[in-house]
Write a protein that holds these residues in place. Sequence first.
Motif, PDB file in Angstrom:
ATOM      1  N   TYR A 257      -8.871  -4.609   0.552  1.00  8.14           N
ATOM      2  CA  TYR A 257      -7.956  -4.358  -0.560  1.00  8.14           C
ATOM      3  C   TYR A 257      -7.591  -5.667  -1.264  1.00  8.14           C
TER       4      TYR A 257
ATOM      5  N   ARG B 272       0.808  -1.216   0.000  1.00  9.61           N
ATOM      6  CA  ARG B 272       0.000   0.000   0.000  1.00  9.61           C
ATOM      7  C   ARG B 272       0.846   1.272   0.000  1.00  9.61           C
ATOM      8  N   SER B 273       1.869   1.288  -0.815  1.00 10.03           N
ATOM      9  CA  SER B 273       2.641   2.507  -0.979  1.00 10.03           C
ATOM     10  C   SER B 273       2.946   2.709  -2.452  1.00 10.03           C
TER      11      SER B 273
ATOM     12  N   ASP C 215      -3.109   6.228   0.185  1.00  3.37           N
ATOM     13  CA  ASP C 215      -3.879   5.428   1.139  1.00  3.37           C
ATOM     14  C   ASP C 215      -5.330   5.898   1.217  1.00  3.37           C
TER      15      ASP C 215
END
Length: 311
Positions: free
Chosen positions: A177, A44-45, A295
Motif C-alpha cells: 500500500y 487503512r480506514s 480493506d
Amino acid sequence: MSLIYDGCMEAVVRAPAMFIFRFSPTKSFHSLPSLSFLPQLSSRSIISSSKVLSHRSISHRSHSRAMAVGSQTNMIVDTSAKGAESLFRMAVRSMEKVYLDRNPTAKAVLDLVLSVDGNQICYDHFAFRTFGAVIKKYVKNLGNANRYAALASTLGCLTWETPSYSDYQQLARESEYAAWTLVNGFTVNHVTISVHRLKSQIGNIKSLNHFINEQGFKLNSEGGILKVSPDGLLLQSSTVADSTIFNFSDGVSEPVPCSYIEFAERLVLPQYTKLTNEEIKEFHRRDGFEVGNADKIFESTSMDQITRKAA
C-alpha cells in the motif's frame, strides 16, 4: 539508509451532491458541486461523508441553491464561488485525464458502460492515497511541497524525488500500500461508478459484475467479487489495477501497479422503501463507507491480485 514507514491513509472525495460526467462528444461536467477531502482517522480506514443533498441531475439553478446552503444572506451565492467552481472543475478534469491515460482498463470499462447505458456516468467518489507517517528519506526535504498535493494530482507528478528500486522493494516488503504511494504519489487511486444511477440492465451491481467479467476484465476477488456491508445496503466491487513501467532513480525500469475502477451500489434505507423510484433521492440511500469493504477493495493494487489469473 533511513527509510521509516508507519502507515498510509486513504483520502476520499465524496460529493455533497452527486457529480456527473458527460462523455459525448467530449467530456464535460454537469452540475459539479463543491467537494471536500475526507482524511482518514486511522490507517487503512474510511470515514463517512456528509449527507448527500440531492440525487437527481441538478440544473444550474438548483445547484446554485445547493451551493448556498448555510449562507446567512438570503441564500445568495457569492460570485467568487462560481470562479472557484470553474477552477475546481478544471482540476478534477485534469486529475481524471491523468487517471484514464495511465489506466487503460478503467478507460475501457468506462467506455463499455457508456456504450450500454448512454452518454452519462455518475461517479460516487474519487480516492487518493497519502502517507500517514514519515518515509524519512523522501519527505525530509519536502518543505511545503505537500501543500501542492492537488496540483501534483492534476499534473501526474511526484512531490518528492524519484525513488530507487531498492527502496521501493524494501518498502513493498513492509507495505504494498505504501509502496504504491511512493511511485504514484497523489494521483487518483480509483474512481467509483455509482451503479444505482445507471439506467440500463446493468443498473445493479451483480449484473454489472457479470457483464464486465464476460468482457474479459479481471475483478478483485479478495473476500469474494462482491463486497457487502454488514447492513447489506452498500455493495461494492472493483477491477484489478493496471501496471505500468516505472523508471527508478537507480536506472532500473520495472512494472508497478497503477489504479483501478470501483463500482458501488447504495441501496435505499429501510425507512424509505415505500417510496417510488421517482421519489427516491440520493439522501434516501445508504451513505458513507465500510472499513471491511474498503480493506478488500484496497487489495486491487496488490501483487496477489495483479498476478492472479482471471477466473
